[in-house]
Design a protein around this motif. Sequence first.
Motif, PDB file in Angstrom:
ATOM      1  N   GLN A   1       0.862  -1.403   0.070  1.00 28.62           N
ATOM      2  CA  GLN A   1      -0.059   0.032   0.060  1.00 28.62           C
ATOM      3  C   GLN A   1       0.797   0.987   0.184  1.00 28.62           C
ATOM      4  OE1 GLN A   1      -3.620  -0.217  -0.212  1.00 28.62           O
ATOM      5  NE2 GLN A   1      -3.437   1.879  -0.556  1.00 28.62           N
TER       6      GLN A   1
ATOM      7  N   ASP B   1       0.864   3.959  -2.965  1.00 23.78           N
ATOM      8  CA  ASP B   1       0.565   5.606  -2.594  1.00 23.78           C
ATOM      9  C   ASP B   1       1.829   6.356  -3.019  1.00 23.78           C
ATOM     10  OD1 ASP B   1      -1.598   4.502  -1.405  1.00 23.78           O
ATOM     11  OD2 ASP B   1      -1.071   4.840   0.835  1.00 23.78           O
TER      12      ASP B   1
ATOM     13  N   GLY C   1       1.986   6.670  -6.962  1.00 18.76           N
ATOM     14  CA  GLY C   1       0.813   7.376  -7.327  1.00 18.76           C
ATOM     15  C   GLY C   1       0.861   8.835  -7.340  1.00 18.76           C
TER      16      GLY C   1
ATOM     17  N   HIS D   1       4.138   2.072 -10.474  1.00 21.52           N
ATOM     18  CA  HIS D   1       2.993   1.965  -9.885  1.00 21.52           C
ATOM     19  C   HIS D   1       2.102   0.698 -10.370  1.00 21.52           C
ATOM     20  CE1 HIS D   1      -0.572   3.928  -7.635  1.00 21.52           C
ATOM     21  NE2 HIS D   1      -1.286   4.015  -8.764  1.00 21.52           N
TER      22      HIS D   1
ATOM     23  N   PHE E   1       1.193  -2.941  -8.521  1.00 22.88           N
ATOM     24  CA  PHE E   1       0.010  -3.303  -8.577  1.00 22.88           C
ATOM     25  C   PHE E   1       0.060  -4.773  -9.181  1.00 22.88           C
ATOM     26  CE2 PHE E   1      -4.209  -3.876 -11.041  1.00 22.88           C
ATOM     27  CZ  PHE E   1      -4.866  -3.941  -9.709  1.00 22.88           C
TER      28      PHE E   1
ATOM     29  N   TYR F   1     -12.077   2.838 -11.385  1.00 21.03           N
ATOM     30  CA  TYR F   1     -11.137   3.743 -11.057  1.00 21.03           C
ATOM     31  C   TYR F   1      -9.680   3.072 -11.592  1.00 21.03           C
ATOM     32  CZ  TYR F   1      -8.896   1.156  -6.999  1.00 21.03           C
ATOM     33  OH  TYR F   1      -8.339   0.375  -6.317  1.00 21.03           O
ATOM     34  N   ILE F   2      -9.842   1.870 -11.737  1.00 19.98           N
ATOM     35  CA  ILE F   2      -8.282   1.072 -12.388  1.00 19.98           C
ATOM     36  C   ILE F   2      -8.511   1.558 -13.866  1.00 19.98           C
ATOM     37  CG2 ILE F   2      -7.280  -0.942 -12.701  1.00 19.98           C
ATOM     38  CD1 ILE F   2      -7.207  -0.578  -9.804  1.00 19.98           C
TER      39      ILE F   2
ATOM     40  N   GLY G   1      -7.217   4.842 -14.511  1.00 16.02           N
ATOM     41  CA  GLY G   1      -5.738   4.845 -14.180  1.00 16.02           C
ATOM     42  C   GLY G   1      -5.066   4.369 -15.353  1.00 16.02           C
TER      43      GLY G   1
ATOM     44  N   ALA H   1      -4.747   6.411 -18.405  1.00 10.34           N
ATOM     45  CA  ALA H   1      -3.640   7.389 -18.142  1.00 10.34           C
ATOM     46  C   ALA H   1      -2.407   6.937 -18.237  1.00 10.34           C
ATOM     47  CB  ALA H   1      -4.024   8.033 -16.676  1.00 10.34           C
TER      48      ALA H   1
ATOM     49  N   HIS I   1      -8.861   9.177 -11.178  1.00 10.39           N
ATOM     50  CA  HIS I   1      -8.519   8.114 -10.492  1.00 10.39           C
ATOM     51  C   HIS I   1      -8.172   8.049  -9.088  1.00 10.39           C
ATOM     52  CE1 HIS I   1      -5.871   4.310 -10.155  1.00 10.39           C
ATOM     53  NE2 HIS I   1      -5.001   4.901  -9.788  1.00 10.39           N
ATOM     54  N   TYR I   2      -7.496   9.135  -8.711  1.00 10.04           N
ATOM     55  CA  TYR I   2      -7.007   9.176  -7.364  1.00 10.04           C
ATOM     56  C   TYR I   2      -8.269   9.778  -6.453  1.00 10.04           C
ATOM     57  CZ  TYR I   2      -4.639  11.343  -3.153  1.00 10.04           C
ATOM     58  OH  TYR I   2      -4.161  11.809  -2.012  1.00 10.04           O
TER      59      TYR I   2
ATOM     60  N   LYS J   1     -11.572   6.061  -0.085  1.00 16.38           N
ATOM     61  CA  LYS J   1     -12.964   5.650   0.252  1.00 16.38           C
ATOM     62  C   LYS J   1     -13.814   6.942   0.994  1.00 16.38           C
ATOM     63  CE  LYS J   1     -11.065   1.829  -0.596  1.00 16.38           C
ATOM     64  NZ  LYS J   1      -9.608   1.590  -0.924  1.00 16.38           N
TER      65      LYS J   1
END
Length: 205
Positions: free
Chosen positions: A48, A52, A55, A98, A102, A123-124, A127, A130, A170-171, A176
């Motif tokens: 994680q 982060d 990203g 990044h 993943f 959201y993936i 990303g 991009a 995406h970010y 959440k």
Amino acid sequence: MMNLTTPVRVPSYGINALRYAIHVVAFCWLAWVYYLALNGSLDGDPVQYLLDFSGIGTLHLLMLSLLVSPIAMRFKFAQLMQIRKTLGVYAASYALFHFYVFTAYELQYEWKLILSEIVERPYITVGMVALLILSALLLTSLNKIKKRMGKNWQKLHNFTYLALILGCIHYLWSVKSDWYEPAIYIVLATILLLFRRKKIQKIIK
Ligand code: HEM
């Protein structure tokens, strides 16, 4: 006080030093964080943390690369444009790292799962688009290819703006609850795009 109509010029070693500094900071910082993660020296979940770090790093480098030309124009500091490519290359490299984190650590190269995540989690998907844009920009950043592409090079590189917008979406989509940090990035991205509103209006027409 500095006269803004006087062009700024520095010795070429000054700009080269700035370029080398970007190489050292961007490369060593990522390599150091990766090393700490592999060593188990990071607090919390290392995967994680890497996601982060890389990203946010991509967004920072992309925004810095888009800040160069407004500053160069404002201060008539044409030499500064030489660092734009360096920042852009690292933005794409951080984005690829990044993606690597993943695929390799979050999903352990389970390609079927990776594909379904890309297709099913919006959201993936955003990303990924991009990332594809930044990868195309990275591949065409070599001077030889740039020359060969002629006017198409600029057309392709205008997609940088779309990559920034998609990166911010995406970010925002990935968090959440704490939406205020992504919101700050959206405001900064909007300011950077507003500097280019005439150019963007022309592209859209
Ligand atoms: C230019 C492309 C991209 C940018 C700028 C970007 C940026 C970011 C940012 C800023 C975060 C949130 C970091 C934080 O919470 O501090 C993030 C999280 C994440 N990104 Fe990306 N990303 C990109 C592409 C991708 C791609 C291609 C994938 C996977 C195919 C991906 C997968 C993820 C995942 C799984 C998270 C973690 C979400 C969570 O915390 O649950 N990203 N990304």
